[in-house]
Design an enzyme around this catalytic site. Structure first.
Site, PDB file in Angstrom:
ATOM      1  N   ALA A  16      -9.986  -4.497   9.753  1.00  0.00           N
ATOM      2  CA  ALA A  16      -9.215  -4.739  10.819  1.00  0.00           C
ATOM      3  C   ALA A  16      -8.423  -6.173  10.769  1.00  0.00           C
ATOM      4  CB  ALA A  16      -9.750  -4.396  12.128  1.00  0.00           C
ATOM      5  N   ASP A  17      -9.126  -7.087  10.599  1.00  0.00           N
ATOM      6  CA  ASP A  17      -8.589  -8.393  10.658  1.00  0.00           C
ATOM      7  C   ASP A  17      -7.471  -8.777   9.829  1.00  0.00           C
ATOM      8  OD1 ASP A  17     -10.042  -9.455  12.659  1.00  0.00           O
ATOM      9  OD2 ASP A  17     -11.934  -9.624  11.381  1.00  0.00           O
ATOM     10  N   THR A  18      -7.475  -8.164   8.532  1.00  0.00           N
ATOM     11  CA  THR A  18      -6.692  -8.346   7.582  1.00  0.00           C
ATOM     12  C   THR A  18      -5.390  -7.592   7.942  1.00  0.00           C
ATOM     13  OG1 THR A  18      -8.308  -8.262   5.724  1.00  0.00           O
ATOM     14  CG2 THR A  18      -6.093  -8.191   5.052  1.00  0.00           C
ATOM     15  N   GLU A  49      -4.835  -6.020  18.163  1.00  0.00           N
ATOM     16  CA  GLU A  49      -5.717  -5.714  17.065  1.00  0.00           C
ATOM     17  C   GLU A  49      -6.174  -4.302  16.947  1.00  0.00           C
ATOM     18  OE1 GLU A  49      -8.399  -8.469  15.947  1.00  0.00           O
ATOM     19  OE2 GLU A  49      -9.058  -7.162  14.098  1.00  0.00           O
TER      20      GLU A  49
END
Lengths: 405, 395
Positions: free
Chosen positions: B162-164, B194
């Site tokens: 998710a962060d990428t 996000e």
């Protein structure tokens, strides 16, 4: 969300020709949703990604693929046969008036048709060509075949997903296509800025394998810095931070060591902390060594609660916990509802309006407008060929009978 | 540095850990001047300047120290905003406004400012203050549920995907906002969630539920919707060695049969068409697995790809580091770090025909660019800076 008036839109002056199949149709959707004018160019009969389900009312048909619907919102649709010389000529005319072409053919295919980057650049020196393929335009595997499964395996995602007792597990959906599309969109927007300075276009080369590898977070870092080859460990996260435990009504993702004292106090308040209140557990190293015991005690406790109870109370106390939501539960999320995430999109030919996921960003509201559904096969042929290219009715008729469109 | 695409773009970077730093790393890789705001208090764990995590996600950036708990630090932040094009932050929604640094306030310092707030849930809504890391978002969006073999043992991805992806979305938003600023002369505020970012990557899943009322269940590596069979992951010779094979059409099926030496079972009626193969996928997987189990993954994938069948080795970190194809494409880049020595990280999968990496700089040490930023850019006097240092405001 699409912006039809070019005056007040993010990307309203940018024109894109989308030759991409399922590998990168999401890329030009990203731009179209921000107002760019995207023309989807499909072969006569329609793109093969129209065969990918699910289908509207579970009835397979090229104009009812929900996969195609989702990835092609806000685009115009034309049909054009690039393997036909008349078709290529029409394509070249379109290229002269466009900023970006995106394609997913095997490397060398367009060149073989006389439509490689050099040839297209001669027609339009400012053209940006973006190629998204399994392994990229160069290197020993450039001509190998790929798909999301192959990209995820070769890209390293599968090796670390799943549990030691299961085979490696592919992330759900077509994640390599979506991440490659995001990288491609960033590349395009960068190339536009570069063009402002140089006046020249650019060929951008995106590989599905590399897109997958680029999402691996800790995996390569631990290899290069700690000389570890990360392996599958089920739902337990690599740094032992998170794991998934059962509740009365489902599963919840919890942290194991975060705010330890608060967690033990909470469990103890309900008489469920077992021996975790003992002094020895306040030592971080001890906790890590006896991780499995902590998980066992946690599980006994979480099973006495619903996911909702633990989610609400945990979040109030600052625990980054979350229920393992099924997509149906996601579709009913009060947060997504409050943010108006799902948008109604009209499908006049079927006499219905469908709820689509929107975009994840909120810009000021005047930049957001009604979404247009994906085009039917060749829906905008007349508008594009007659309206934009200025072909006559007779010319279009001729192209149609020669199989070019 | 002046020929790079984003040269001249200055980014004030309040972000930490992964999602935000990944976004600003992309901007920095392409030439933006990214000034990362750190402090002794925050430079710990993944934000410790000499950790592998920090080094990987903060190359090409500058670091200054500024302890935001001091009111004076907020004044300095406003001055820095005045000379920046973009401000990015990934705090919970209240942090910036509690510092008096919300968009309205920052815009006074820089009228055409582009600001991106990237939080777990977005800036509005009943869950806005929820605490979320990558795995939290993957759980909430349905990705963890569906990345499992069955609904009774949810697993999810073995990394923080998710962060990428939200980092990528942030860059798309910044670059689109720059296009807008170029045309309109106006800045923009972007509220990026996000949670929603990962929801957009679930493809047609939500349409299937909302439109067809279908129940979408975890299927492991299978997919009812993928017109392919065999389609899956198969054990190979050796410890934890696996390959994947995906057969979409008749030509690929014939090629697979040929490579296997046309065994009797492959010619049976039950496998004669794609829809029959899909129907008997379990038996097919079993038989194919017996064949793959006797050979090395590399050998098999070589044979299958030579015959035109989509196939791949399930590569580990070690395989990736030694992958000759990635090597030929310069996927990994080596940068000399003043403390750590030789460091290796993933370059950028966005390949331009010419990309200069010779100038790439290792991630900064804590406060490495204090002199440059405070003295040269902001024009503070020597005495002013040393007084800020003494008080711990620059600290």
């Amino acid at each position: 969300m699409n912006v039809t008036s070019e005056g007040d839109s993010l990307l309203g002056e940018i024109r894109v020709l989308d030759l991409a199949d399922e590998k990168a149709s999401f890329c030009s959707k990203l731009l179209a949703d921000m107002g760019a004018c995207v023309i989807k160019v499909e072969k006569p009969g329609g793109d093969e990604s129209r065969a990918i389900g699910p289908f509207l009312r579970n009835s397979p048909h090229p104009d009812r693929s929900l996969f195609f619907y989702y990835n092609n919102t806000n685009k115009l649709g034309i049909t054009l046969n690039l393997e036909n010389s008349d078709g290529r000529e029409v394509f070249c005319r379109l290229v002269r008036g466009t900023d970006i072409v995106i394609e997913t053919f095997p490397p060398g295919y367009l060149k073989g048709l006389g439509l490689g980057f050099e040839a297209l650049s001669e027609l339009n020196p400012r053209l940006i060509l973006v190629s998204v393929t399994g392994f990229g335009q160069s290197g020993p595997r450039t001509n190998q075949k790929s798909c999301d499964l192959v990209a995820s395996a070769m890209g390293g995602q599968m090796y670390v997903s799943g549990s030691p007792s299961t085979p490696p597990l592919k992330p759900f959906g077509e994640q390599s296509y979506y991440s490659a599309s995001l990288f491609a969109a960033v590349g395009m927007l960068l190339a536009l800025r570069k063009r402002n300075q140089s006046g020249k276009g650019e060929h951008i080369d995106i590989s599905l394998q590399e897109a997958a590898t680029s999402t691996l977070e800790h995996v390569m870092i631990r290899y290069f810095y700690d000389h570890i080859i990360p392996e599958r460990q089920g739902s337990l996260s690599w740094n032992n931070g998170f794991c998934i435990v059962p509740c009365k009504d489902g599963f919840i993702l919890v942290t194991l060591f975060h705010q330890w004292e608060t967690l033990v106090e909470w469990m103890d308040g309900e008489g469920m902390a077992d021996d975790l209140i003992d002094e020895r557990w306040s030592d971080e190293k001890y906790r890590l060594q006896h991780r499995d015991h902590i998980i066992e005690v946690l599980k006994r406790w979480t099973k006495t609660h619903t996911t909702g109870e633990l989610f609400d109370s945990g979040q109030l106390m600052g625990f980054p916990w979350a229920p393992i939501h099924s997509p149906k539960e996601v579709s009913e999320s009060p947060q997504l509802e409050a943010r108006d995430f799902f948008k109604a999109v009209d499908h006049p030919e079927n006499n219905i309006s469908l709820k689509y996921p929107g975009v994840p960003y909120r810009f000021k509201s005047s930049l957001l407008k009604q979404v247009r559904r994906a085009p039917l096969i060749g829906e905008d042929n007349v508008e594009v060929f007659q309206g934009q290219l200025g072909l006559t009715r007779e010319e279009i008729q001729r192209l149609s009978s020669s199989g070019a469109i | 540095m002046d020929e790079e695409i984003l040269s001249g773009l200055r980014v004030l970077d309040f972000t930490r850990v992964l999602a935000g730093p990944y976004a600003t790393r992309i901007l920095a890789d392409f030439g933006a001047e990214v000034i990362k705001i750190q402090s002794k208090k925050t430079a710990r764990g993944a934000e410790s300047n000499t950790s592998g995590y920090f080094t990987t996600f903060n190359r090409n950036k500058r670091s200054i120290t500024l302890d935001m708990s001091y009111p004076e630090a907020r004044e300095i932040a406003l001055k820095l905003t005045a000379i920046s094009d973009v401000v990015i932050e990934n705090f919970s929604p209240r942090v910036m406004s509690n510092w008096g640094l919300d968009y309205q306030k920052l815009k006074e310092a820089r009228p055409d400012l582009i600001m991106v707030s990237m939080s777990g849930m977005g800036q509005i809504g009943p869950w806005r203050d929820f605490v979320a890391l990558g795995p939290t978002i993957q759980a909430l969006s349905g990705l963890t549920y569906l990345t499992s073999f069955d609904q009774d043992s949810p697993m999810g991805l073995g990394f923080s995907y998710a962060d990428t992806v939200v980092g990528l979305y942030a860059v798309v938003a910044v670059l689109a906002a720059l296009e807008y600023r170029d045309r309109k002369g106006m800045g923009l505020y972007i509220d990026l969630s996000e949670y929603e970012a990962v929801c957009t990557l679930m493809g047609p899943t939500f349409l299937d539920i909302l439109v067809n009322r279908n129940d979408v269940m975890p299927q492991g590596n299978q997919s009812d919707y993928m017109p392919a069979a065999p389609y899956g992951c198969y054990r190979c010779l050796g410890t934890d060695r696996w390959c994947v094979v995906a057969v979409f059409n008749e030509m690929e099926w014939q090629a697979l049969c040929r490579v296997m030496g046309n065994p009797g079972w492959s010619q049976e009626q039950r496998f004669s068409t794609l829809s029959k193969r899909k129907k008997h996928a379990e038996q097919l997987d079993e038989l194919l697995g017996q064949w793959t189990g006797k050979r090395s993954a590399e050998e098999l994938v070589g044979l299958l790809q030579d015959a035109g069948v989509p196939a791949g080795v399930v590569q580990s970190a070690g395989d990736l580091a030694g992958d000759p194809h990635l090597k030929a494409r310069d996927y990994f880049v080596q940068i000399e770090h003043p403390v750590l020595g030789k460091t290796i990280s993933d370059a950028s999968p966005i390949k331009f025909s010419e990309m200069r990496r010779a100038d790439w700089k290792a991630a900064p040490l804590l406060g490495e660019d204090n002199q440059y930023v405070y003295r040269e850019l902001l024009g503070l006097k020597e005495g002013e800076l040393s007084s800020y240092l003494e008080k711990g405001i620059v600290g």
